[in-house]
Scaffold this active site. Structure first.
Site, PDB file in Angstrom:
ATOM      1  N   SER A  49       0.987  -1.375   0.113  1.00  0.00           N
ATOM      2  CA  SER A  49       0.012   0.137   0.175  1.00  0.00           C
ATOM      3  C   SER A  49       0.924   1.140   0.070  1.00  0.00           C
ATOM      4  O   SER A  49       0.118   2.238  -0.011  1.00  0.00           O
ATOM      5  CB  SER A  49      -0.840   0.176   1.535  1.00  0.00           C
ATOM      6  N   THR A  70      -2.356  -6.575  -1.187  1.00  0.00           N
ATOM      7  CA  THR A  70      -3.279  -5.657  -0.282  1.00  0.00           C
ATOM      8  C   THR A  70      -4.903  -5.714  -0.519  1.00  0.00           C
ATOM      9  O   THR A  70      -4.697  -5.976  -1.184  1.00  0.00           O
ATOM     10  CB  THR A  70      -2.719  -4.227  -0.201  1.00  0.00           C
ATOM     11  N   ASP A 150     -24.188   0.676   4.543  1.00  0.00           N
ATOM     12  CA  ASP A 150     -22.999   0.700   3.479  1.00  0.00           C
ATOM     13  C   ASP A 150     -23.576   1.200   2.497  1.00  0.00           C
ATOM     14  O   ASP A 150     -24.858   0.244   1.765  1.00  0.00           O
ATOM     15  CB  ASP A 150     -22.606  -0.986   3.616  1.00  0.00           C
ATOM     16  N   THR A 179     -14.292   1.157   5.648  1.00  0.00           N
ATOM     17  CA  THR A 179     -14.406   1.426   4.360  1.00  0.00           C
ATOM     18  C   THR A 179     -13.251   1.508   3.237  1.00  0.00           C
ATOM     19  O   THR A 179     -12.768   1.703   3.686  1.00  0.00           O
ATOM     20  CB  THR A 179     -14.935   2.900   4.179  1.00  0.00           C
ATOM     21  N   ALA A 212      -9.637   1.295  11.692  1.00  0.00           N
ATOM     22  CA  ALA A 212      -8.596   0.422  11.006  1.00  0.00           C
ATOM     23  C   ALA A 212      -9.113   0.561   9.056  1.00  0.00           C
ATOM     24  O   ALA A 212      -8.133  -0.700   8.892  1.00  0.00           O
ATOM     25  CB  ALA A 212      -9.033  -0.902  11.950  1.00  0.00           C
ATOM     26  N   ARG A 214      -8.497   3.302   6.415  1.00  0.00           N
ATOM     27  CA  ARG A 214      -7.264   4.324   6.007  1.00  0.00           C
ATOM     28  C   ARG A 214      -7.722   5.760   6.698  1.00  0.00           C
ATOM     29  O   ARG A 214      -8.446   5.913   6.755  1.00  0.00           O
ATOM     30  CB  ARG A 214      -7.809   4.080   4.434  1.00  0.00           C
ATOM     31  N   ASP A 236      -5.708   2.381  13.622  1.00  0.00           N
ATOM     32  CA  ASP A 236      -5.135   2.038  12.893  1.00  0.00           C
ATOM     33  C   ASP A 236      -3.820   2.200  12.002  1.00  0.00           C
ATOM     34  O   ASP A 236      -2.811   2.474  11.836  1.00  0.00           O
ATOM     35  CB  ASP A 236      -5.479   0.440  12.641  1.00  0.00           C
ATOM     36  N   GLU A 241      -0.169   9.465   6.491  1.00  0.00           N
ATOM     37  CA  GLU A 241       0.836   8.834   7.265  1.00  0.00           C
ATOM     38  C   GLU A 241       2.448   8.684   5.952  1.00  0.00           C
ATOM     39  O   GLU A 241       1.843   8.897   4.831  1.00  0.00           O
ATOM     40  CB  GLU A 241       0.152   6.667   6.969  1.00  0.00           C
ATOM     41  N   HIS A 258      -1.034   1.657  11.781  1.00  0.00           N
ATOM     42  CA  HIS A 258      -1.646   0.135  10.413  1.00  0.00           C
ATOM     43  C   HIS A 258      -0.491  -0.923   9.907  1.00  0.00           C
ATOM     44  O   HIS A 258      -0.391  -1.744   9.207  1.00  0.00           O
ATOM     45  CB  HIS A 258      -0.837   1.626   9.352  1.00  0.00           C
ATOM     46  N   GLY A 261      -4.308  -5.584  10.157  1.00  0.00           N
ATOM     47  CA  GLY A 261      -4.152  -6.478   8.515  1.00  0.00           C
ATOM     48  C   GLY A 261      -2.950  -7.471   8.821  1.00  0.00           C
ATOM     49  O   GLY A 261      -2.413  -8.762   8.016  1.00  0.00           O
ATOM     50  N   TYR A 262      -1.677  -6.816   9.661  1.00  0.00           N
ATOM     51  CA  TYR A 262      -0.212  -7.695   9.545  1.00  0.00           C
ATOM     52  C   TYR A 262      -0.395  -8.973  10.352  1.00  0.00           C
ATOM     53  O   TYR A 262       0.487  -9.360  11.721  1.00  0.00           O
ATOM     54  CB  TYR A 262       0.462  -6.803  10.545  1.00  0.00           C
TER      55      TYR A 262
HETATM   56  N1  LIG Z   1      -5.738  -1.240   8.964  1.00  0.00           N
HETATM   57  C1  LIG Z   1      -5.051  -2.270   7.932  1.00  0.00           C
HETATM   58  O1  LIG Z   1      -4.481  -2.885   7.686  1.00  0.00           O
HETATM   59  C2  LIG Z   1      -6.066  -3.124   6.732  1.00  0.00           C
HETATM   60  C3  LIG Z   1      -6.944  -2.058   6.376  1.00  0.00           C
HETATM   61  N2  LIG Z   1      -7.793  -1.963   5.208  1.00  0.00           N
HETATM   62  C4  LIG Z   1      -8.599  -1.349   4.284  1.00  0.00           C
HETATM   63  O2  LIG Z   1     -10.319  -1.256   5.248  1.00  0.00           O
HETATM   64  C5  LIG Z   1     -11.067  -1.023   3.649  1.00  0.00           C
HETATM   65  C6  LIG Z   1     -11.769  -2.046   3.884  1.00  0.00           C
HETATM   66  O3  LIG Z   1     -11.405  -3.759   3.673  1.00  0.00           O
HETATM   67  P1  LIG Z   1     -12.740  -5.143   2.994  1.00  0.00           P
HETATM   68  O4  LIG Z   1     -13.657  -5.049   4.227  1.00  0.00           O
HETATM   69  O5  LIG Z   1     -12.177  -5.530   2.749  1.00  0.00           O
HETATM   70  O6  LIG Z   1     -13.246  -4.121   1.520  1.00  0.00           O
HETATM   71  P2  LIG Z   1     -14.333  -4.272   1.105  1.00  0.00           P
HETATM   72  O7  LIG Z   1     -14.021  -3.526  -0.441  1.00  0.00           O
HETATM   73  O8  LIG Z   1     -14.766  -5.539   1.026  1.00  0.00           O
HETATM   74  O9  LIG Z   1     -15.686  -3.858   1.370  1.00  0.00           O
HETATM   75  C7  LIG Z   1     -15.864  -2.544   1.862  1.00  0.00           C
HETATM   76  C8  LIG Z   1     -17.149  -2.303   1.691  1.00  0.00           C
HETATM   77  O10 LIG Z   1     -17.762  -0.628   2.056  1.00  0.00           O
HETATM   78  C9  LIG Z   1     -18.151  -0.011   1.248  1.00  0.00           C
HETATM   79  N3  LIG Z   1     -18.185   1.532   1.078  1.00  0.00           N
HETATM   80  C10 LIG Z   1     -18.205   2.038   0.590  1.00  0.00           C
HETATM   81  N4  LIG Z   1     -17.813   4.031   0.608  1.00  0.00           N
HETATM   82  C11 LIG Z   1     -18.662   3.733   1.641  1.00  0.00           C
HETATM   83  C12 LIG Z   1     -19.280   4.531   2.871  1.00  0.00           C
HETATM   84  N5  LIG Z   1     -18.969   6.141   1.934  1.00  0.00           N
HETATM   85  N6  LIG Z   1     -20.370   4.286   3.707  1.00  0.00           N
HETATM   86  C13 LIG Z   1     -20.162   3.179   4.035  1.00  0.00           C
HETATM   87  N7  LIG Z   1     -19.547   2.077   3.184  1.00  0.00           N
HETATM   88  C14 LIG Z   1     -18.973   2.253   1.809  1.00  0.00           C
HETATM   89  C15 LIG Z   1     -18.199  -0.294   0.432  1.00  0.00           C
HETATM   90  O11 LIG Z   1     -19.478  -0.596  -0.210  1.00  0.00           O
HETATM   91  C16 LIG Z   1     -18.202  -1.586   0.477  1.00  0.00           C
HETATM   92  O12 LIG Z   1     -19.351  -3.276   1.009  1.00  0.00           O
HETATM   93  C17 LIG Z   1     -10.042  -1.481   2.947  1.00  0.00           C
HETATM   94  O13 LIG Z   1     -10.325  -0.580   2.013  1.00  0.00           O
HETATM   95  C18 LIG Z   1      -8.608  -0.924   2.746  1.00  0.00           C
HETATM   96  O14 LIG Z   1      -8.571   0.306   2.374  1.00  0.00           O
HETATM   97  C19 LIG Z   1      -8.091  -3.419   5.210  1.00  0.00           C
HETATM   98  C20 LIG Z   1      -7.070  -3.970   5.362  1.00  0.00           C
HETATM   99  C21 LIG Z   1      -6.331  -4.552   6.514  1.00  0.00           C
HETATM  100  O1  LIG Z   2      -4.109  -4.941   3.139  1.00  0.00           O
HETATM  101  C1  LIG Z   2      -4.779  -3.631   2.845  1.00  0.00           C
HETATM  102  O2  LIG Z   2      -5.580  -2.972   2.648  1.00  0.00           O
HETATM  103  C2  LIG Z   2      -3.603  -3.089   4.249  1.00  0.00           C
HETATM  104  O3  LIG Z   2      -4.136  -1.936   4.533  1.00  0.00           O
HETATM  105  C3  LIG Z   2      -2.190  -3.906   4.697  1.00  0.00           C
HETATM  106  O4  LIG Z   2      -2.125  -4.755   6.235  1.00  0.00           O
HETATM  107  C4  LIG Z   2      -1.544  -2.609   5.299  1.00  0.00           C
HETATM  108  O5  LIG Z   2      -0.129  -3.277   4.471  1.00  0.00           O
HETATM  109  P1  LIG Z   2       1.590  -3.302   3.494  1.00  0.00           P
HETATM  110  O6  LIG Z   2       0.523  -1.925   2.420  1.00  0.00           O
HETATM  111  O7  LIG Z   2       2.221  -2.016   4.818  1.00  0.00           O
HETATM  112  O8  LIG Z   2       1.599  -4.104   3.562  1.00  0.00           O
END
Ligand SMILES: NC(=O)C1=CN([C@@H]2O[C@H](COP(=O)(O)OP(=O)(O)OC[C@H]3O[C@@H](n4cnc5c(N)ncnc54)[C@H](O)[C@@H]3O)[C@@H](O)[C@H]2O)C=CC1
Ligand SMILES: O=C(O)C(=O)[C@H](O)COP(=O)(O)O
Length: 375
Positions: A49, A70, A150, A179, A212, A214, A236, A241, A258, A261-262
């Site tokens: 990312s 990611t 959502d 989101t 957690a 963005r 997170d 960042e 951040h 997801g690690y």
């Molecule tokens: N902190 C971390 O380490 C991590 C952070 N993330 C973040 O989490 C986010 C979500 O991940 P997933 O659930 O896998 O994504 P996903 O794409 O499966 O689900 C996201 C949901 O958010 C909804 N959405 C979009 N705009 C919205 C709004 N304005 N209000 C309410 N809902 C809305 C979408 O319709 C969708 O259902 C990722 O896009 C990523 O940025 C993901 C993995 C790790």
């Molecule tokens: O999967 C995502 O989206 C994330 O936010 C990741 O967990 C962030 O991981 P890295 O980009 O640092 O590998």
């Protein structure tokens, strides 16, 4: 596939050589060194990312495949990639369970700190995707009330019981954001956790907000103001960042670098998904199965010892120790200043998801464990 197919991979992506080595010649490069000049001999680029992938990075290079290990994809300029017929992909859902594990630990910490129990909470889930839906499923299994928000899925009819953000602020004492970061369109999330949002969250009684998703879905100043008013914020991910605001860090109830997801499983899934997609693009049909590679590459489950009187909150805190990650971030930030955030991520010790753990000492959780293993 030509034997000199060249694959450049961010060196922080685990299992890269074992997986991508099957498909071509792998060069591991630190994220900070991935640049246009270094990609002149690269056919496939595999990043995380922290790498912005756009015209300035890829112009006049032979890169025809971009894979992001990611879930989030906002760092990819998809329109430009598509205009150049560069195949791009990411790893949807790869670390969703790790984020749920993180959120459960965050909520558990808060309940203990505020002397509340799981029965006292109603959790608002903003974003009902891979993460939000798993979180909702777990809360429902535990008998904890939750409300979903959502609007995009409501608009397409995929979610019928979607609530507004306003309803969540009125009816929930915990709100967790899941989101994507989006800057345009009717449901844009850029800084949508702002003054207007916080003004609706009355923190006369304890209220917890978790981000957690963005960092830039949150307005830094609004967050500081809300913490000053007594709101409990757990982050997170942070605005701007890795140059996070130390004032915000000093005010949150818990903050991590951040890393929600690690997990080892999440990292493995991410690499495997990109491996599979690259293999497909290269027309390689006999790819190694996920199960076989999991057996070969992932270590034995880690042992989590639960005491005889373990409560659900201490169970989630034992399964993933959010407090220790908060202390690490604070310490490295004190020692290294602004570079501390990157340092904490770079040297992170990946934990195990529920299914990569063996729980011992409390047989009463056997059913819950098997539910979590299949989340
Ligand atoms: N902190 C971390 O380490 C991590 C952070 N993330 C973040 O989490 C986010 C979500 O991940 P997933 O659930 O896998 O994504 P996903 O794409 O499966 O689900 C996201 C949901 O958010 C909804 N959405 C979009 N705009 C919205 C709004 N304005 N209000 C309410 N809902 C809305 C979408 O319709 C969708 O259902 C990722 O896009 C990523 O940025 C993901 C993995 C790790
Ligand atoms: O999967 C995502 O989206 C994330 O936010 C990741 O967990 C962030 O991981 P890295 O980009 O640092 O590998």
């Amino acid at each position: 596939m030509s034997s000199c197919y060249k694959i450049t991979v961010d060196k922080a992506i685990p299992f890269a050589e074992q997986l991508f080595g099957e498909l071509g010649e792998v060069t591991l490069v630190p994220a900070d060194s991935i640049c246009n000049a270094g990609l002149k001999q690269t056919d496939a680029l595999i990043i995380r990312s922290v790498t912005q992938v756009d015209e300035s990075l890829l112009k006049n290079t032979p890169v025809s495949f971009v894979g992001s290990a990611t879930i989030g994809t906002e760092h990819l300029d998809k329109d430009w990639l598509e205009s150049q017929s560069i195949h791009w992909c990411a790893s949807p859902g790869c670390n969703a369970v790790a984020v749920v594990q993180y959120v459960m630990s965050a909520i558990s910490y808060w309940l203990n700190a505020r002397q509340l129990t799981l029965d006292d909470i109603c959790v608002g889930i903003v974003g009902y995707g891979a993460i939000g839906s798993r979180l909702a499923k777990l809360l429902s299994y535990l008998g904890i009330e939750s409300l979903l928000c959502d609007p995009p899925k409501q608009a397409t009819g995929e979610l019928v019981n979607s609530h507004s953000l306003e309803q969540l602020t009125e009816q929930c004492n915990v709100i967790s954001f899941h989101t994507p970061l989006t800057k345009s369109g009717p449901h844009a999330t850029y800084q949508f956790i702002n003054h207007e949002f916080f003004n609706r969250v009355d923190c006369q009684i304890p209220k917890l907000i978790i981000n957690a998703a963005r960092g830039n879905i949150l307005d830094n100043e609004a967050a500081i103001k809300w913490c000053d008013k007594g709101g409990d914020l757990m982050l997170d991910v942070w605005p701007n960042e890795p140059a996070i605001d130390d004032s915000l860090l000093s005010k949150v109830m818990l903050g991590t670098s951040h890393i929600a997801g690690y997990s080892l499983e999440g990292k493995f899934n991410a690499s495997y998904q990109i491996y599979r997609q690259l293999a497909q693009v290269l027309g390689k049909t006999n790819i190694v199965s996920l199960e076989k590679l999991e057996r070969e590459l992932l270590p034995e489950p880690s042992l989590v010892t639960l005491g005889s009187g373990t409560s659900l909150t201490s169970l989630f805190l034992s399964s993933y120790d959010i407090i220790s990650d908060y202390q690490i971030l604070k310490e490295v930030y004190q020692q290294k200043g602004a570079s501390g955030f990157k340092f904490a991520r770079e040297f992170y010790n990946f934990g195990r998801e529920f299914k990569g753990q063996q729980w011992s000492g409390k047989s009463a959780f056997t059913e819950l464990k098997s539910f979590l293993d299949n989340l």
